[in-house]
Design a protein around this motif. Structure first.
Motif, PDB file in Angstrom:
ATOM      1  N   PHE A 190      29.378  54.747  28.135  1.00  0.00           N
ATOM      2  CA  PHE A 190      28.611  53.606  28.663  1.00  0.00           C
ATOM      3  C   PHE A 190      28.252  53.766  30.127  1.00  0.00           C
ATOM      4  CE2 PHE A 190      30.180  51.985  24.735  1.00  0.00           C
ATOM      5  CZ  PHE A 190      29.086  51.275  24.264  1.00  0.00           C
ATOM      6  N   SER A 191      28.944  54.694  30.809  1.00  0.00           N
ATOM      7  CA  SER A 191      28.590  54.951  32.207  1.00  0.00           C
ATOM      8  C   SER A 191      27.159  55.491  32.276  1.00  0.00           C
ATOM      9  CB  SER A 191      29.572  55.949  32.825  1.00  0.00           C
ATOM     10  OG  SER A 191      29.638  57.114  32.023  1.00  0.00           O
ATOM     11  N   GLU A 192      26.673  56.108  31.191  1.00  0.00           N
ATOM     12  CA  GLU A 192      25.286  56.606  31.169  1.00  0.00           C
ATOM     13  C   GLU A 192      24.291  55.473  31.398  1.00  0.00           C
ATOM     14  OE1 GLU A 192      24.187  59.573  31.046  1.00  0.00           O
ATOM     15  OE2 GLU A 192      25.726  60.867  30.169  1.00  0.00           O
ATOM     16  N   PHE A 193      24.648  54.273  30.965  1.00  0.00           N
ATOM     17  CA  PHE A 193      23.751  53.127  31.126  1.00  0.00           C
ATOM     18  C   PHE A 193      24.035  52.356  32.409  1.00  0.00           C
ATOM     19  CE2 PHE A 193      24.302  53.842  26.570  1.00  0.00           C
ATOM     20  CZ  PHE A 193      22.987  54.073  26.205  1.00  0.00           C
ATOM     21  N   GLY A 194      24.948  52.884  33.195  1.00  0.00           N
ATOM     22  CA  GLY A 194      25.274  52.217  34.452  1.00  0.00           C
ATOM     23  C   GLY A 194      26.257  51.079  34.284  1.00  0.00           C
ATOM     24  N   LEU A 195      26.903  50.992  33.126  1.00  0.00           N
ATOM     25  CA  LEU A 195      27.890  49.917  32.958  1.00  0.00           C
ATOM     26  C   LEU A 195      29.214  50.358  33.587  1.00  0.00           C
ATOM     27  CD1 LEU A 195      27.197  48.786  29.280  1.00  0.00           C
ATOM     28  CD2 LEU A 195      26.579  47.608  31.374  1.00  0.00           C
ATOM     29  N   PRO A 196      29.745  49.580  34.522  1.00  0.00           N
ATOM     30  CA  PRO A 196      30.962  49.975  35.225  1.00  0.00           C
ATOM     31  C   PRO A 196      32.171  49.951  34.298  1.00  0.00           C
ATOM     32  CG  PRO A 196      29.925  48.056  36.249  1.00  0.00           C
ATOM     33  CD  PRO A 196      29.261  48.261  34.940  1.00  0.00           C
ATOM     34  N   GLU A 197      33.177  50.736  34.664  1.00  0.00           N
ATOM     35  CA  GLU A 197      34.431  50.695  33.916  1.00  0.00           C
ATOM     36  C   GLU A 197      35.247  49.494  34.389  1.00  0.00           C
ATOM     37  OE1 GLU A 197      36.938  54.179  33.965  1.00  0.00           O
ATOM     38  OE2 GLU A 197      35.202  55.418  33.409  1.00  0.00           O
ATOM     39  N   TYR A 198      35.832  48.775  33.447  1.00  0.00           N
ATOM     40  CA  TYR A 198      36.710  47.660  33.835  1.00  0.00           C
ATOM     41  C   TYR A 198      38.002  47.731  33.053  1.00  0.00           C
ATOM     42  CZ  TYR A 198      33.114  45.299  36.554  1.00  0.00           C
ATOM     43  OH  TYR A 198      32.191  44.989  37.511  1.00  0.00           O
ATOM     44  N   SER A 199      39.078  47.264  33.669  1.00  0.00           N
ATOM     45  CA  SER A 199      40.361  47.215  32.969  1.00  0.00           C
ATOM     46  C   SER A 199      40.383  45.972  32.082  1.00  0.00           C
ATOM     47  CB  SER A 199      41.500  47.137  33.985  1.00  0.00           C
ATOM     48  OG  SER A 199      41.457  45.877  34.617  1.00  0.00           O
ATOM     49  N   THR A 200      41.515  45.747  31.426  1.00  0.00           N
ATOM     50  CA  THR A 200      41.627  44.580  30.546  1.00  0.00           C
ATOM     51  C   THR A 200      41.946  43.313  31.335  1.00  0.00           C
ATOM     52  OG1 THR A 200      43.962  45.002  30.278  1.00  0.00           O
ATOM     53  CG2 THR A 200      42.513  45.973  28.642  1.00  0.00           C
ATOM     54  N   VAL A 201      42.189  43.479  32.643  1.00  0.00           N
ATOM     55  CA  VAL A 201      42.597  42.335  33.463  1.00  0.00           C
ATOM     56  C   VAL A 201      41.489  41.277  33.512  1.00  0.00           C
ATOM     57  CG1 VAL A 201      43.241  41.624  35.799  1.00  0.00           C
ATOM     58  CG2 VAL A 201      44.097  43.766  34.870  1.00  0.00           C
ATOM     59  N   THR A 202      41.855  40.018  33.299  1.00  0.00           N
ATOM     60  CA  THR A 202      40.871  38.933  33.351  1.00  0.00           C
ATOM     61  C   THR A 202      40.617  38.538  34.799  1.00  0.00           C
ATOM     62  OG1 THR A 202      42.572  37.257  33.279  1.00  0.00           O
ATOM     63  CG2 THR A 202      41.722  37.987  31.157  1.00  0.00           C
ATOM     64  N   GLN A 203      39.627  37.680  34.999  1.00  0.00           N
ATOM     65  CA  GLN A 203      39.303  37.234  36.363  1.00  0.00           C
ATOM     66  C   GLN A 203      40.513  36.594  37.034  1.00  0.00           C
ATOM     67  OE1 GLN A 203      36.557  37.467  38.308  1.00  0.00           O
ATOM     68  NE2 GLN A 203      37.310  36.159  39.957  1.00  0.00           N
ATOM     69  N   LYS A 204      41.228  35.744  36.281  1.00  0.00           N
ATOM     70  CA  LYS A 204      42.386  35.057  36.868  1.00  0.00           C
ATOM     71  C   LYS A 204      43.449  36.078  37.287  1.00  0.00           C
ATOM     72  CE  LYS A 204      41.645  30.587  36.980  1.00  0.00           C
ATOM     73  NZ  LYS A 204      40.654  30.606  38.060  1.00  0.00           N
ATOM     74  N   GLY A 205      43.647  37.108  36.421  1.00  0.00           N
ATOM     75  CA  GLY A 205      44.611  38.151  36.736  1.00  0.00           C
ATOM     76  C   GLY A 205      44.194  38.922  37.979  1.00  0.00           C
ATOM     77  N   TYR A 206      42.889  39.200  38.072  1.00  0.00           N
ATOM     78  CA  TYR A 206      42.332  39.917  39.213  1.00  0.00           C
ATOM     79  C   TYR A 206      42.578  39.119  40.495  1.00  0.00           C
ATOM     80  CZ  TYR A 206      38.645  42.440  41.838  1.00  0.00           C
ATOM     81  OH  TYR A 206      37.939  43.174  42.753  1.00  0.00           O
ATOM     82  N   GLU A 207      42.318  37.805  40.414  1.00  0.00           N
ATOM     83  CA  GLU A 207      42.505  36.944  41.583  1.00  0.00           C
ATOM     84  C   GLU A 207      43.965  36.920  42.015  1.00  0.00           C
ATOM     85  OE1 GLU A 207      40.922  33.049  40.801  1.00  0.00           O
ATOM     86  OE2 GLU A 207      38.872  33.791  40.578  1.00  0.00           O
ATOM     87  N   SER A 208      44.877  36.741  41.042  1.00  0.00           N
ATOM     88  CA  SER A 208      46.274  36.591  41.472  1.00  0.00           C
ATOM     89  C   SER A 208      46.821  37.920  41.986  1.00  0.00           C
ATOM     90  CB  SER A 208      47.147  35.997  40.368  1.00  0.00           C
ATOM     91  OG  SER A 208      47.074  36.770  39.227  1.00  0.00           O
ATOM     92  N   ASP A 209      46.292  39.040  41.470  1.00  0.00           N
ATOM     93  CA  ASP A 209      46.710  40.339  41.984  1.00  0.00           C
ATOM     94  C   ASP A 209      46.344  40.467  43.471  1.00  0.00           C
ATOM     95  OD1 ASP A 209      47.685  43.015  41.754  1.00  0.00           O
ATOM     96  OD2 ASP A 209      45.606  43.714  41.768  1.00  0.00           O
ATOM     97  N   ILE A 210      45.091  40.119  43.784  1.00  0.00           N
ATOM     98  CA  ILE A 210      44.644  40.205  45.179  1.00  0.00           C
ATOM     99  C   ILE A 210      45.439  39.235  46.054  1.00  0.00           C
ATOM    100  CG2 ILE A 210      42.704  39.582  46.704  1.00  0.00           C
ATOM    101  CD1 ILE A 210      40.961  41.268  45.154  1.00  0.00           C
ATOM    102  N   LEU A 211      45.646  38.017  45.529  1.00  0.00           N
ATOM    103  CA  LEU A 211      46.359  37.005  46.316  1.00  0.00           C
ATOM    104  C   LEU A 211      47.782  37.459  46.646  1.00  0.00           C
ATOM    105  CD1 LEU A 211      45.965  34.200  47.537  1.00  0.00           C
ATOM    106  CD2 LEU A 211      46.983  33.243  45.468  1.00  0.00           C
ATOM    107  N   MET A 212      48.471  38.019  45.640  1.00  0.00           N
ATOM    108  CA  MET A 212      49.850  38.468  45.872  1.00  0.00           C
ATOM    109  C   MET A 212      49.896  39.575  46.921  1.00  0.00           C
ATOM    110  SD  MET A 212      51.494  36.482  44.065  1.00  0.00           S
ATOM    111  CE  MET A 212      53.163  37.066  44.202  1.00  0.00           C
ATOM    112  N   LYS A 213      48.981  40.543  46.776  1.00  0.00           N
ATOM    113  CA  LYS A 213      48.965  41.658  47.725  1.00  0.00           C
ATOM    114  C   LYS A 213      48.598  41.163  49.123  1.00  0.00           C
ATOM    115  CE  LYS A 213      47.983  45.306  44.430  1.00  0.00           C
ATOM    116  NZ  LYS A 213      46.872  45.875  43.674  1.00  0.00           N
ATOM    117  N   PHE A 214      47.665  40.221  49.166  1.00  0.00           N
ATOM    118  CA  PHE A 214      47.263  39.664  50.465  1.00  0.00           C
ATOM    119  C   PHE A 214      48.436  38.940  51.113  1.00  0.00           C
ATOM    120  CE2 PHE A 214      45.716  35.648  52.492  1.00  0.00           C
ATOM    121  CZ  PHE A 214      45.318  36.219  53.698  1.00  0.00           C
ATOM    122  N   ALA A 215      49.176  38.171  50.300  1.00  0.00           N
ATOM    123  CA  ALA A 215      50.330  37.448  50.842  1.00  0.00           C
ATOM    124  C   ALA A 215      51.355  38.451  51.383  1.00  0.00           C
ATOM    125  CB  ALA A 215      50.958  36.560  49.769  1.00  0.00           C
TER     126      ALA A 215
END
Ligand code: SF4
Ligand code: SF4
Lengths: 309, 304
Positions: free
Chosen positions: B246-271
């Motif tokens: 799918f990278s041929e079509f320019g679709l980025p690779e994403y993990s299974t992490v949801t938006q909420k998971g992504y947010e809390s990951d950044i928040l924890m690291k930021f804290a």
């Protein structure tokens, strides 16, 4: 860079006005933080800085909201639509920011009123403490709001909110210092204390010297965080070479970080030679540079993120 | 004195009204529209790249059903047939064209070069980033699949555009609000398939239950094909199957992490970073204060 073809935008969604909003938000939070800390921990000599900080914070919050409305323009179609931004607290970071900025505005206005009328000592201290929490929230918000954008990998680093937090505190402190004469002019009480201060010139110049030291510490921390941010975020290539954004990026490093550090060092040399007027002037030049750099930083990160894919 | 109090009161009241006004708008309803999800009842579309012939009937059908005007486009010189190239407030569906492989004189005409086309639109995520970040509760995930939005609520902040992993919601310059694919919920409600699906001549687009769609994707994977949307950002209601990455079509690779998971990951690291940096700053300030005190002491001793 072609790997994200499918997410490309044909034009910027968030432009210079949004950068200004984040810049003013940082200043508001930073200035209030300094105002409260100074009020809690420093003597009367710093009263004027505390008042200037509260005034700067008030004006900056109001200005940031005006700028934001000008950026999103939705009010031209639905005048009251912006009130909807309060709805999703605490699920949406923009909603969190809306609540925090509104609360910070109220706290700042209360602080300014207390400064005008000379309110109760205990109330002022309580307001300080609440305001410290809100102002830290505000500076952190200006970075977190970007770092949550999953579609923009360039913003997806925890060091971005850390960088914006430190930069917000630095620009807030700087703006509060720069506005002392204005604050003194607007607030009669502060005016007296300012002229008193100025007459006892040594203490005003001493305050410049001391705050410059704090600014230097913050600048060094900002440089470290910038390195960590650039080192950890993907797709930084375009920032380092070959575009107008990269030119601005280098301008930020020079104007916002290195030159003010140099000026601070130069000033610390002058301190022992009694060249007070010179110190005041060069400090002001340094302050303007820090502010300019702070704006460029936000602009570069904001626009760079939308260009880099 | 009375004047002082009344001014104070006025300002207090003004401040309070600023806080209360938005709530008063709609009683105590803060407009939370939590995503409802019953996987079995959810509808989905499978997009099979290996079947697509690039006729763009889906792109046209989308315009037709949703009454979206045509866009002024141009054929680009780099042999790009994706047209228009980007989503826009009036283009919710794009067929992405990609020529795969390098041209080679020796193998010319033997299938060394091939075209692949991917019919793309809002993926109608199971845990949509756009819904999660919208401050106005203007977007929501309907229990049967579509991710919908309410223009009356949109504040025009653009946050959904930035947060969407594929930058799908786009700004309408007249409305100053976003517009995007609705999965033809207004057809689904009448028991019809989404407009694009209904016109596809090769069944490259197929409308089915989500559970079934995920089974189809699992079979495809077992046959050595690539899939997209099963796990990405927590899964989507549009699931893609392809024989090229799918990278041929320019679709980025994403993990299974949801938006909420992504947010809390950044928040924890930021804290974490915040505690560390805060500590460092305090230490530096303390050091500086001590040094200053020592110097002043020295000075005053020297002076005397
Ligand atoms: S693809 Fe983007 S716009 Fe569509 S549901 Fe997912 S996050 Fe929302
Ligand atoms: S632009 Fe509208 S729909 Fe998108 S996040 Fe902002 S308020 Fe919500």
């Amino acid at each position: 860079m072609t790997a994200r073809e499918a997410t490309k935008m044909s034009e910027l969604v968030w432009g210079p006005l949004m950068a200004t909003y984040l810049f003013l938000g940082g200043i508001a939070g930073g200035a209030y933080l300094i105002s409260a800390l100074v009020d809690l921990f420093k003597g009367e000599d710093y009263e004027v800085l505390s008042k200037s900080g509260a005034l700067v914070s008030t004006v900056a919050v109001i200005a940031s909201v005006v700028v934001l409305l000008a950026e999103i323009k939705r009010f031209m179609v639905e005048p009251l639509s912006f009130l909807n931004a309060f709805r999703q607290f605490p699920g949406s970071m923009i909603s969190v920011g809306t609540w925090i900025l509104t609360s910070l505005l109220i706290i700042s206005v209360v602080t300014v009123i207390l400064a005008f009328f000379g309110g109760n000592w205990l109330i002022r201290k309580i307001v300080d403490v609440v305001g410290i929490v809100l102002s830290l929230g505000t500076v952190a918000y200006t970075g977190l709001v970007l770092s949550y954008c999953r579609g923009i990998p360039f913003w997806g680093s925890p060091f971005l909110p850390a960088l914006f937090t430190v930069s917000g505190i630095l620009t807030g402190l700087t703006m509060a210092m720069l506005m002392i004469p204005v604050a003194a002019y607007i607030m009669p009480k502060a005016l007296n204390s300012f002229w008193e201060l100025y007459e006892r010139k040594a203490s005003y110049v001493g305050m410049i010297g001391q705050t410059e030291k704090y600014c230097q510490i913050l600048t060094v921390v900002e440089i470290v965080l910038l390195a960590l941010y650039i080192g950890t975020t993907p797709t930084t290539g375009i920032l380092l070479a070959g575009s107008s954004v990269s030119l601005l990026f280098y301008a930020y490093i020079a104007i916002g970080l290195l030159l003010p550090l140099g000026i601070g060092y130069f000033n610390s040399r002058l301190e022992h030679q009694g060249k007070d007027m010179m110190i005041v002037l060069s400090a002001m030049i340094g302050q303007v540079m820090v502010l300019l750099g702070g704006f460029i930083l936000r602009y570069v990160v904001l626009v760079g993120g939308q260009l880099i894919h | 004195m009375t004047e002082k109090i009344s001014r104070k009161d006025f300002l207090m009241a003004a401040g309070a009204s600023l806080v209360v006004a938005p709530m008063a708008l709609e009683g105590l309803d803060r407009g939370q529209r939590a995503p409802v999800q019953h996987l079995g009842e959810q509808k989905a579309v499978v997009v099979d790249v290996t079947r697509c012939i690039g006729c763009k009937a889906c792109q046209i059908a989308c315009k037709g059903w949703n009454k979206l005007p045509a866009e002024k486009t141009e054929i680009s010189r780099d042999g790009e047939f994706t047209n228009p190239k980007f989503f826009s407030p009036i283009t919710w569906k794009i067929v992405r064209f990609k020529e795969i492989g390098d041209y080679d004189e020796d193998t010319a005409g033997t299938g060394g070069l091939k075209w692949r086309m991917l019919s793309d639109n809002c993926k109608h995520c199971l845990e949509p980033s756009c819904v999660s970040v919208c401050p106005a509760a203007a977007l929501w995930k309907r229990s049967d699949g579509p991710v919908l939005y309410d223009l009356d609520r949109c504040v025009g902040c653009g946050y959904c555009t930035m947060a969407c992993p594929w930058g799908v919601p786009r700004f309408d310059d007249e409305l100053h609000a976003i517009r995007k694919c609705t999965m033809c919920f207004d057809r689904i409600d009448q028991g019809l398939e989404p407009s694009c699906v209904s016109v596809c001549p090769t069944d490259a687009l197929q409308y089915m239950n989500l559970e079934e769609a995920r089974r189809v994707a699992a079979d495809a994977e077992a046959n050595g094909l690539y899939t997209y949307g099963v796990d990405e950002v927590g899964g989507t209601s549009w699931i893609y199957i392809s024989d090229v990455p799918f990278s041929e079509f320019g679709l980025p690779e994403y993990s299974t992490v949801t938006q909420k998971g992504y947010e809390s990951d950044i928040l924890m690291k930021f804290a974490g970073a915040g505690l560390f940096v805060g500590g460092a700053i305090l230490a530096a300030v303390k050091l500086y204060a001590e040094r200053r005190e020592a110097i002043m002491k020295n000075d005053s001793e020297g002076g005397n």
